[in-house]
Design a protein around this motif. Sequence first.
Motif, PDB file in Angstrom:
ATOM      1  N   ASP A 181      -3.877   3.226  -3.306  1.00  0.00           N
ATOM      2  CA  ASP A 181      -5.445   2.577  -3.388  1.00  0.00           C
ATOM      3  C   ASP A 181      -5.619   2.007  -4.711  1.00  0.00           C
ATOM      4  O   ASP A 181      -6.256   1.218  -5.175  1.00  0.00           O
ATOM      5  CB  ASP A 181      -6.346   3.762  -3.167  1.00  0.00           C
ATOM      6  CG  ASP A 181      -6.636   3.930  -1.942  1.00  0.00           C
ATOM      7  OD1 ASP A 181      -6.136   3.109  -0.844  1.00  0.00           O
ATOM      8  OD2 ASP A 181      -7.232   5.036  -1.534  1.00  0.00           O
ATOM      9  N   GLY A 231      -9.217  -7.939  -4.246  1.00  0.00           N
ATOM     10  CA  GLY A 231     -10.592  -7.027  -3.643  1.00  0.00           C
ATOM     11  C   GLY A 231     -10.572  -7.020  -2.116  1.00  0.00           C
ATOM     12  O   GLY A 231      -9.434  -7.299  -1.675  1.00  0.00           O
ATOM     13  N   ARG A 232     -11.514  -6.441  -1.777  1.00  0.00           N
ATOM     14  CA  ARG A 232     -11.681  -6.259  -0.178  1.00  0.00           C
ATOM     15  C   ARG A 232     -12.748  -7.287   0.679  1.00  0.00           C
ATOM     16  O   ARG A 232     -13.419  -6.767   1.327  1.00  0.00           O
ATOM     17  CB  ARG A 232     -11.728  -4.875   0.062  1.00  0.00           C
ATOM     18  CG  ARG A 232     -10.652  -4.224  -0.744  1.00  0.00           C
ATOM     19  CD  ARG A 232     -10.750  -2.615  -0.094  1.00  0.00           C
ATOM     20  NE  ARG A 232     -11.856  -1.887  -0.516  1.00  0.00           N
ATOM     21  CZ  ARG A 232     -11.949  -1.290  -1.549  1.00  0.00           C
ATOM     22  NH1 ARG A 232     -10.713  -0.925  -2.378  1.00  0.00           N
ATOM     23  NH2 ARG A 232     -13.137  -0.635  -2.150  1.00  0.00           N
ATOM     24  N   LEU A 262      -9.976  -5.211   7.272  1.00  0.00           N
ATOM     25  CA  LEU A 262      -9.719  -6.465   6.706  1.00  0.00           C
ATOM     26  C   LEU A 262      -9.238  -7.704   7.417  1.00  0.00           C
ATOM     27  O   LEU A 262      -9.690  -8.818   7.120  1.00  0.00           O
ATOM     28  CB  LEU A 262      -8.648  -6.168   5.246  1.00  0.00           C
ATOM     29  CG  LEU A 262      -8.922  -5.165   4.107  1.00  0.00           C
ATOM     30  CD1 LEU A 262      -7.779  -4.887   3.590  1.00  0.00           C
ATOM     31  CD2 LEU A 262      -9.833  -6.065   3.283  1.00  0.00           C
ATOM     32  N   ARG A 273      -8.234   0.462   7.959  1.00  0.00           N
ATOM     33  CA  ARG A 273      -8.793  -0.265   6.744  1.00  0.00           C
ATOM     34  C   ARG A 273      -7.964  -1.724   6.953  1.00  0.00           C
ATOM     35  O   ARG A 273      -8.624  -2.691   6.764  1.00  0.00           O
ATOM     36  CB  ARG A 273      -8.430   0.461   5.612  1.00  0.00           C
ATOM     37  CG  ARG A 273      -9.440   1.685   5.533  1.00  0.00           C
ATOM     38  CD  ARG A 273      -9.368   2.587   4.224  1.00  0.00           C
ATOM     39  NE  ARG A 273     -10.361   3.483   3.972  1.00  0.00           N
ATOM     40  CZ  ARG A 273     -10.362   4.363   2.948  1.00  0.00           C
ATOM     41  NH1 ARG A 273      -9.396   4.383   2.218  1.00  0.00           N
ATOM     42  NH2 ARG A 273     -11.434   5.005   2.796  1.00  0.00           N
ATOM     43  N   ASN A 304      -9.471 -11.099  -1.534  1.00  0.00           N
ATOM     44  CA  ASN A 304      -9.049 -10.206  -0.580  1.00  0.00           C
ATOM     45  C   ASN A 304      -7.397 -10.421  -0.699  1.00  0.00           C
ATOM     46  O   ASN A 304      -7.118 -11.478  -1.088  1.00  0.00           O
ATOM     47  CB  ASN A 304      -9.525 -10.443   0.575  1.00  0.00           C
ATOM     48  CG  ASN A 304      -9.424 -11.469   1.305  1.00  0.00           C
ATOM     49  OD1 ASN A 304      -8.428 -11.907   1.660  1.00  0.00           O
ATOM     50  ND2 ASN A 304     -10.532 -12.390   1.206  1.00  0.00           N
ATOM     51  N   PRO A 305      -6.536  -9.688   0.155  1.00  0.00           N
ATOM     52  CA  PRO A 305      -5.064  -9.980   0.128  1.00  0.00           C
ATOM     53  C   PRO A 305      -4.739 -10.906   1.207  1.00  0.00           C
ATOM     54  O   PRO A 305      -3.340 -10.930   1.269  1.00  0.00           O
ATOM     55  CB  PRO A 305      -4.714  -8.510   0.277  1.00  0.00           C
ATOM     56  CG  PRO A 305      -5.657  -7.769   1.252  1.00  0.00           C
ATOM     57  CD  PRO A 305      -6.918  -8.283   0.766  1.00  0.00           C
ATOM     58  N   LEU A 348       0.860  -1.204   0.024  1.00  0.00           N
ATOM     59  CA  LEU A 348       0.089   0.149   0.034  1.00  0.00           C
ATOM     60  C   LEU A 348       0.906   1.226  -0.115  1.00  0.00           C
ATOM     61  O   LEU A 348       0.676   2.271  -0.790  1.00  0.00           O
ATOM     62  CB  LEU A 348      -1.064   0.006   1.429  1.00  0.00           C
ATOM     63  CG  LEU A 348      -2.128  -1.081   1.155  1.00  0.00           C
ATOM     64  CD1 LEU A 348      -2.870  -1.115   2.346  1.00  0.00           C
ATOM     65  CD2 LEU A 348      -3.144  -0.447   0.129  1.00  0.00           C
ATOM     66  N   ARG A 388      -5.317   4.031   7.157  1.00  0.00           N
ATOM     67  CA  ARG A 388      -4.787   3.158   6.483  1.00  0.00           C
ATOM     68  C   ARG A 388      -4.848   1.950   7.508  1.00  0.00           C
ATOM     69  O   ARG A 388      -5.120   0.930   7.190  1.00  0.00           O
ATOM     70  CB  ARG A 388      -3.326   3.158   5.847  1.00  0.00           C
ATOM     71  CG  ARG A 388      -3.379   2.016   5.037  1.00  0.00           C
ATOM     72  CD  ARG A 388      -2.190   2.354   4.080  1.00  0.00           C
ATOM     73  NE  ARG A 388      -2.426   3.098   2.895  1.00  0.00           N
ATOM     74  CZ  ARG A 388      -2.197   3.720   1.771  1.00  0.00           C
ATOM     75  NH1 ARG A 388      -0.718   3.701   1.908  1.00  0.00           N
ATOM     76  NH2 ARG A 388      -2.674   4.455   0.920  1.00  0.00           N
ATOM     77  N   TRP A 408      -5.923  -1.775  -5.081  1.00  0.00           N
ATOM     78  CA  TRP A 408      -7.318  -2.504  -4.926  1.00  0.00           C
ATOM     79  C   TRP A 408      -7.814  -2.838  -6.392  1.00  0.00           C
ATOM     80  O   TRP A 408      -9.003  -3.415  -6.418  1.00  0.00           O
ATOM     81  CB  TRP A 408      -8.136  -1.544  -4.254  1.00  0.00           C
ATOM     82  CG  TRP A 408      -7.671  -1.402  -2.726  1.00  0.00           C
ATOM     83  CD1 TRP A 408      -7.457  -0.341  -2.337  1.00  0.00           C
ATOM     84  CD2 TRP A 408      -7.280  -2.312  -1.890  1.00  0.00           C
ATOM     85  NE1 TRP A 408      -7.075  -0.371  -1.006  1.00  0.00           N
ATOM     86  CE2 TRP A 408      -6.983  -1.799  -0.670  1.00  0.00           C
ATOM     87  CE3 TRP A 408      -7.471  -3.699  -1.856  1.00  0.00           C
ATOM     88  CZ2 TRP A 408      -6.684  -2.363   0.544  1.00  0.00           C
ATOM     89  CZ3 TRP A 408      -7.030  -4.429  -0.734  1.00  0.00           C
ATOM     90  CH2 TRP A 408      -6.566  -3.823   0.315  1.00  0.00           C
ATOM     91  N   ARG A 409      -7.151  -2.195  -7.474  1.00  0.00           N
ATOM     92  CA  ARG A 409      -7.564  -2.738  -9.079  1.00  0.00           C
ATOM     93  C   ARG A 409      -7.081  -3.973  -9.339  1.00  0.00           C
ATOM     94  O   ARG A 409      -7.660  -4.823 -10.047  1.00  0.00           O
ATOM     95  CB  ARG A 409      -6.819  -1.762  -9.765  1.00  0.00           C
ATOM     96  CG  ARG A 409      -7.386  -0.252  -9.801  1.00  0.00           C
ATOM     97  CD  ARG A 409      -6.721   0.423 -11.000  1.00  0.00           C
ATOM     98  NE  ARG A 409      -7.093   1.847 -10.839  1.00  0.00           N
ATOM     99  CZ  ARG A 409      -8.117   2.253 -11.611  1.00  0.00           C
ATOM    100  NH1 ARG A 409      -8.800   1.548 -12.565  1.00  0.00           N
ATOM    101  NH2 ARG A 409      -8.526   3.671 -11.350  1.00  0.00           N
TER     102      ARG A 409
END
Length: 315
Positions: free
Chosen positions: A80, A87-88, A236, A232, A110-111, A75, A229, A83-84
């Motif tokens: 951001d 996903g989240r 996650l 966030r 997701n990561p 990150l 961040r 995130w392309r």
Amino acid sequence: MLELDRIVAAIAAEMKAAPDRGKVADYIPPLACVPPSKFGIAVVLADGTCHLGGDAEEPFSIQSISKVFALTLALGELGDELWRRVGREPSGSAFNSIVQLESESGIPRNPFINAGAIVVADILLGRFRPNEVIGNLLRFVRNLAGDESIAIDEAVAHAEHQTGFRNFALAYYMRSFGNIRHAVEDTLSVYFHQCALAMSCHQLALAGRYLANDGRNPSTGQNVVTSQRARRINALMMSCGHYDNSGEFAFRTGLPGKSGVGGGILAVAPGIASITVWSPGLNEKGNSQLGSLALERLTQATGWSVFEPRPDNYA
């Protein structure tokens, strides 16, 4: 503080004596050799006070917990835009599942599932060579924990490479969609080495403090990430950090957490503490059986669930 010492000691004693300890991961040979009798817990408060129990100073393979630190670095590199490519959303599938990738055009949910973490490793490669990325990650974690002795277990990294057929399949499949942009061998070299980080509960809890302190490392005063961040990443961890067991973990503990098949869990009580537990026996979903129970006991005793009013007696 004496009350917290008592709570930690009681949890360590209960977990040490527990008869049903789950099943140690055996598909990575070095992990299969870890005695299931091990249990450690470390609680590091915002002011740096440490409360340790059991085998809290013994290093273990942190495995997928490393995905938290890799995501933090990625990150920082990409922002951001990341995130392309990842996903989240919770996957609802096993951590190494390939099922959703076809219907979702090679974009992992997701990561924190393996596919997502492999994409994060690919992002970290950027303009670097694999050994440079691995070195950067190791320096980052050492700096967070304030401990230069933290190292990568090369035997575990080698075993990951030798047995990681599903991860190779995930990586090549995502490459067919253009979501892996470097040589698969290079991307997976980064991924396998990050999973082979060896840390103790104490070291890992120290490294995770920035997530409990609005993105700031309290030892250095350095802003590791912005407070937004940090929140966030915690979100996650809460929704995706235990794969298809994430809802159950959140239901029982009320904390953001990230597990690894080495039996560790890094959990965060925002504004209060960074917590690590370790017990190598896993439940049927691949998360530490006694580690999850220990965190449930901790939040019951302290009221640290994010869904409860913040207590004043331990913060």
